[in-house]
Motif scaffolding. Structure first.
Motif, PDB file in Angstrom:
ATOM      1  N   LEU A 148       0.819  -1.223   0.110  1.00 37.94           N
ATOM      2  CA  LEU A 148      -0.282  -0.132  -0.013  1.00 37.94           C
ATOM      3  C   LEU A 148       1.027   1.233   0.035  1.00 37.94           C
ATOM      4  O   LEU A 148       1.510   1.509   1.012  1.00 37.94           O
ATOM      5  CB  LEU A 148      -1.043   0.053   1.172  1.00 37.94           C
ATOM      6  N   ALA A 149       0.768   2.164  -1.099  1.00 42.84           N
ATOM      7  CA  ALA A 149       1.521   3.330  -1.225  1.00 42.84           C
ATOM      8  C   ALA A 149       0.755   4.617  -0.535  1.00 42.84           C
ATOM      9  O   ALA A 149      -0.403   4.576  -1.160  1.00 42.84           O
ATOM     10  CB  ALA A 149       1.896   3.452  -2.710  1.00 42.84           C
ATOM     11  N   ALA A 150       1.409   5.141   0.433  1.00 40.06           N
ATOM     12  CA  ALA A 150       0.693   6.355   1.082  1.00 40.06           C
ATOM     13  C   ALA A 150       0.311   7.233   0.050  1.00 40.06           C
ATOM     14  O   ALA A 150      -0.884   7.833   0.128  1.00 40.06           O
ATOM     15  CB  ALA A 150       1.649   6.917   2.236  1.00 40.06           C
ATOM     16  N   ARG A 151       1.141   7.712  -0.799  1.00 40.16           N
ATOM     17  CA  ARG A 151       0.810   8.640  -1.788  1.00 40.16           C
ATOM     18  C   ARG A 151      -0.355   8.334  -2.863  1.00 40.16           C
ATOM     19  O   ARG A 151      -0.688   8.985  -3.943  1.00 40.16           O
ATOM     20  CB  ARG A 151       1.942   9.086  -2.614  1.00 40.16           C
ATOM     21  N   GLN A 152      -0.826   6.994  -2.848  1.00 45.16           N
ATOM     22  CA  GLN A 152      -2.006   6.933  -3.843  1.00 45.16           C
ATOM     23  C   GLN A 152      -3.076   6.815  -3.062  1.00 45.16           C
ATOM     24  O   GLN A 152      -4.251   6.463  -3.679  1.00 45.16           O
ATOM     25  CB  GLN A 152      -1.563   5.507  -4.255  1.00 45.16           C
ATOM     26  N   VAL A 153      -3.390   7.018  -1.682  1.00 46.57           N
ATOM     27  CA  VAL A 153      -4.400   6.897  -1.037  1.00 46.57           C
ATOM     28  C   VAL A 153      -4.937   8.314  -0.763  1.00 46.57           C
ATOM     29  O   VAL A 153      -4.373   9.100  -0.384  1.00 46.57           O
ATOM     30  CB  VAL A 153      -3.901   6.470   0.486  1.00 46.57           C
ATOM     31  N   ALA A 154      -6.301   8.513  -1.202  1.00 48.41           N
ATOM     32  CA  ALA A 154      -6.733   9.767  -1.206  1.00 48.41           C
ATOM     33  C   ALA A 154      -7.464  10.393   0.127  1.00 48.41           C
ATOM     34  O   ALA A 154      -6.847  11.575   0.300  1.00 48.41           O
ATOM     35  CB  ALA A 154      -7.945   9.911  -2.161  1.00 48.41           C
ATOM     36  N   ASP A 155      -7.913   9.461   0.823  1.00 52.38           N
ATOM     37  CA  ASP A 155      -8.207  10.144   2.101  1.00 52.38           C
ATOM     38  C   ASP A 155      -8.455   8.811   3.191  1.00 52.38           C
ATOM     39  O   ASP A 155      -8.360   7.707   2.784  1.00 52.38           O
ATOM     40  CB  ASP A 155      -9.360  10.709   2.017  1.00 52.38           C
TER      41      ASP A 155
END
Length: 284
Positions: A72-79
């Motif tokens: 899971l990449a943090a910068r791909q998670v919107a909210d």
């Protein structure tokens, strides 16, 4: 058992139980079938494919009988809502492990820009995860200084269960870094990130692409990668482990597992794994 014998035994054990990283490209599902049922497969994520691709491939791997650890990449998670939806889907699939990274996206999709922020958010959720991994960088990071990397490990350590090292070809650099961070209070078990066996030319190209140029230069100096490319030679991952010597078996260093960067060369990775797990000493 002698020190050398202990190292050989540790290598056999680590290789036999290694996790295999798979990139969710077209055809990856068929490649995964080479992995024995019950083994651990990790599924990467990238801005190019998105989180749903990771979840889709994870679901197929679970149905095929594998233990699955999605990335899971943090910068791909919107909210937070998207984060909750992601971990809820993992719970539905019976997945209890997760590997959290910052990610390569130039611009964050939302409120998260680094792995520590995702870990902080997860700490406030009832997510059902029992094993969370994070990244570490024995030879540094091209965009983050060493002091900042150490501070990040300290921040993430309370919420993680293990760390996976970035690809490295220099056993001295890896062992030295590991002893330094243990002295600095980082106690997380280490999963050594190891390149799968593959043609030297392809390995050099992939390594430069993912930003481990310093390590590939070490490999070139020590093992004659230029000549190896001309001869069509293959990289032998076990050599790095054996060269680490007693650092590999020292209980204070906590080297618990291997994370194989297969670059989707799954057949070759599994064949090597099966050979070395029972025959490491013969190749030392």
């Amino acid at each position: 058992m002698s020190s050398r014998g202990s190292v050989h035994a540790a290598v056999r054990s680590l290789v036999g139980a290694a996790d295999i990283e798979v990139i969710p490209l077209k055809g990856a599902e068929e490649k995964v079938r080479a992995v024995p049922p019950g083994a651990t497969i990790t599924i990467t994520c990238s801005p190019k494919f998105g989180l749903q691709r990771t979840l889709d491939h994870s679901a197929r791997a679970v149905r095929a009988g594998y233990r699955v650890v999605p990335h899971l990449a943090a910068r791909q998670v919107a909210d937070e809502a998207e984060l909750r939806a992601f971990v809820s889907r993992l719970a539905e699939l019976g997945i209890t492990g997760l590997y959290v990274i910052g990610g390569d996206a130039e611009k964050p999709a939302g409120e998260y820009s680094e792995a520590a922020e995702i870990l902080d958010a997860l700490a406030g959720m009832d997510h059902g995860l029992t094993s969370i991994g994070i990244a570490c960088y024995p030879e540094g990071h091209p965009k983050i200084g060493d002091e900042a990397l150490l501070a990040a490990l300290h921040r993430k350590q309370p919420h993680a269960h293990y760390m996976v090292s970035q690809l490295c070809f220099d056993p001295g650099a890896l062992a030295g870094w590991l002893r330094r961070i243990r002295a600095e209070g980082i106690a997380l078990p280490l999963h050594i990130g190891l390149a799968a066996p593959m043609n030297m030319r392809k390995l050099a190209e992939l390594s430069l692409r993912i930003g481990v140029g310093a390590s590939i230069r070490y490999l070139s100096k020590q093992h004659g990668i230029v000549g190896g490319m001309l001869r069509g030679s293959s990289y032998r991952p076990e050599d790095l482990l054996l060269a680490m010597g007693d650092t590999l078996t020292d209980p204070q260093m906590r080297v618990d597992a291997l994370h194989m960067f297969s670059f989707n060369q799954v057949d070759a990775t599994v064949a090597w794994q099966q050979r070395i797990a029972g025959d490491t000493a013969a190749h030392a």
